[in-house]
Write a protein that holds these residues in place. Sequence first.
Motif, PDB file in Angstrom:
ATOM      1  N   PHE A 122      38.695   2.646  39.868  1.00  0.00           N
ATOM      2  CA  PHE A 122      38.817   4.099  39.753  1.00  0.00           C
ATOM      3  C   PHE A 122      37.637   4.673  38.985  1.00  0.00           C
ATOM      4  O   PHE A 122      37.006   5.636  39.416  1.00  0.00           O
ATOM      5  N   TYR A 123      37.324   4.084  37.826  1.00  0.00           N
ATOM      6  CA  TYR A 123      36.218   4.593  37.014  1.00  0.00           C
ATOM      7  C   TYR A 123      34.894   4.506  37.759  1.00  0.00           C
ATOM      8  O   TYR A 123      34.058   5.408  37.666  1.00  0.00           O
ATOM      9  N   GLU A 124      34.688   3.436  38.499  1.00  0.00           N
ATOM     10  CA  GLU A 124      33.451   3.319  39.270  1.00  0.00           C
ATOM     11  C   GLU A 124      33.381   4.407  40.335  1.00  0.00           C
ATOM     12  O   GLU A 124      32.314   4.985  40.567  1.00  0.00           O
ATOM     13  N   ARG A 125      34.515   4.712  40.980  1.00  0.00           N
ATOM     14  CA  ARG A 125      34.521   5.818  41.956  1.00  0.00           C
ATOM     15  C   ARG A 125      34.197   7.147  41.297  1.00  0.00           C
ATOM     16  O   ARG A 125      33.645   8.044  41.920  1.00  0.00           O
ATOM     17  N   MET A 126      34.561   7.297  40.025  1.00  0.00           N
ATOM     18  CA  MET A 126      34.280   8.527  39.294  1.00  0.00           C
ATOM     19  C   MET A 126      32.813   8.601  38.857  1.00  0.00           C
ATOM     20  O   MET A 126      32.377   9.607  38.330  1.00  0.00           O
ATOM     21  N   GLY A 127      32.054   7.524  39.038  1.00  0.00           N
ATOM     22  CA  GLY A 127      30.635   7.524  38.709  1.00  0.00           C
ATOM     23  C   GLY A 127      30.275   6.820  37.414  1.00  0.00           C
ATOM     24  O   GLY A 127      29.112   6.803  37.027  1.00  0.00           O
ATOM     25  N   LEU A 128      31.246   6.236  36.732  1.00  0.00           N
ATOM     26  CA  LEU A 128      30.952   5.507  35.495  1.00  0.00           C
ATOM     27  C   LEU A 128      30.269   4.186  35.802  1.00  0.00           C
ATOM     28  O   LEU A 128      30.545   3.548  36.824  1.00  0.00           O
ATOM     29  N   LYS A 129      29.398   3.784  34.895  1.00  0.00           N
ATOM     30  CA  LYS A 129      28.677   2.521  35.016  1.00  0.00           C
ATOM     31  C   LYS A 129      28.833   1.754  33.711  1.00  0.00           C
ATOM     32  O   LYS A 129      28.875   2.361  32.636  1.00  0.00           O
ATOM     33  N   PRO A 130      28.899   0.418  33.775  1.00  0.00           N
ATOM     34  CA  PRO A 130      28.995  -0.347  32.522  1.00  0.00           C
ATOM     35  C   PRO A 130      27.778  -0.088  31.635  1.00  0.00           C
ATOM     36  O   PRO A 130      26.654   0.009  32.120  1.00  0.00           O
ATOM     37  N   TYR A 131      28.026   0.037  30.330  1.00  0.00           N
ATOM     38  CA  TYR A 131      26.924   0.177  29.381  1.00  0.00           C
ATOM     39  C   TYR A 131      26.974  -0.883  28.302  1.00  0.00           C
ATOM     40  O   TYR A 131      25.997  -1.078  27.575  1.00  0.00           O
ATOM     41  N   LYS A 132      28.075  -1.574  28.153  1.00  0.00           N
ATOM     42  CA  LYS A 132      28.169  -2.762  27.324  1.00  0.00           C
ATOM     43  C   LYS A 132      29.361  -3.561  27.808  1.00  0.00           C
ATOM     44  O   LYS A 132      30.271  -3.015  28.439  1.00  0.00           O
ATOM     45  N   ILE A 133      29.378  -4.837  27.551  1.00  0.00           N
ATOM     46  CA  ILE A 133      30.437  -5.706  28.028  1.00  0.00           C
ATOM     47  C   ILE A 133      30.995  -6.485  26.858  1.00  0.00           C
ATOM     48  O   ILE A 133      30.243  -7.112  26.103  1.00  0.00           O
ATOM     49  N   GLY A 134      32.308  -6.449  26.671  1.00  0.00           N
ATOM     50  CA  GLY A 134      32.968  -7.245  25.648  1.00  0.00           C
ATOM     51  C   GLY A 134      33.316  -8.623  26.221  1.00  0.00           C
ATOM     52  O   GLY A 134      33.696  -8.729  27.384  1.00  0.00           O
ATOM     53  N   MET A 135      33.169  -9.635  25.422  1.00  0.00           N
ATOM     54  CA  MET A 135      33.443 -10.987  25.877  1.00  0.00           C
ATOM     55  C   MET A 135      34.311 -11.702  24.843  1.00  0.00           C
ATOM     56  O   MET A 135      34.340 -11.312  23.687  1.00  0.00           O
ATOM     57  N   GLU A 136      35.027 -12.733  25.275  1.00  0.00           N
ATOM     58  CA  GLU A 136      35.856 -13.500  24.362  1.00  0.00           C
ATOM     59  C   GLU A 136      35.882 -14.953  24.760  1.00  0.00           C
ATOM     60  O   GLU A 136      35.592 -15.316  25.905  1.00  0.00           O
ATOM     61  N   GLN A 137      36.270 -15.796  23.818  1.00  0.00           N
ATOM     62  CA  GLN A 137      36.589 -17.200  24.070  1.00  0.00           C
ATOM     63  C   GLN A 137      37.883 -17.471  23.299  1.00  0.00           C
ATOM     64  O   GLN A 137      37.909 -17.371  22.074  1.00  0.00           O
ATOM     65  N   ILE A 138      38.952 -17.762  24.030  1.00  0.00           N
ATOM     66  CA  ILE A 138      40.232 -18.022  23.394  1.00  0.00           C
ATOM     67  C   ILE A 138      40.201 -19.427  22.795  1.00  0.00           C
ATOM     68  O   ILE A 138      39.795 -20.392  23.465  1.00  0.00           O
ATOM     69  N   LEU A 139      40.638 -19.548  21.569  1.00  0.00           N
ATOM     70  CA  LEU A 139      40.619 -20.842  20.872  1.00  0.00           C
ATOM     71  C   LEU A 139      41.981 -21.520  20.878  1.00  0.00           C
ATOM     72  O   LEU A 139      42.982 -20.931  20.933  1.00  0.00           O
TER      73      LEU A 139
END
Length: 184
Positions: A167-184
């Motif tokens: 939905f957000y991409e259809r609205m024209g939003l683009k990623p500007y940062k990406i959160g990442m994780e590693q579950i321990l």
Amino acid sequence: MSNEPDDVTNEIAGNGDNDETQSAAAGVHIRRAAPRDIPQLHKLLREVLEVHHRGRPDLFNTGVTKYTDDELAGILADDETPVFGMFAADDATLYGYAFCIFERHENSHILTDITTLYIDDICVDESARGRHVGTALYRHVLDFARESGCYNVTLNVWSCNPGAQAFYERMGLKPYKIGMEQIL
């Protein structure tokens, strides 16, 4: 507002055509949410929480409220945290909301001093999905941000909610940062 990012629930599948959005929105209006709207806001906040809980039960609780009534009243009264709702013509039914937060990085050594309108949470009631409520709310937020002198609008989306991301991409939003994780 919480520092935890929220995103849209599995949203509308509209094509974003402005005329279609306006005709779909006939008989409804968007306004700032008020304390009298707190019960309906709680209902939709629970819908968002359940979407997140289904996607990440290791992170999100179920059957709880995100805010107390007093916390919601404080958010609604604060011009730095505007909340917009789309209501039926009789003002009795809330079809969706957008919780927003003004962000500034004054006196930062690394970030420019711009004003951002961060969308903390968008939700469309399950019964109103497919009727372009999310599109109308998002466009209202964009107009409000422009009128308020914002440089940009930002939000976070959970990867367990691909419908929201689409939905957000259809609205024209683009990623500007990406959160990442590693579950321990």
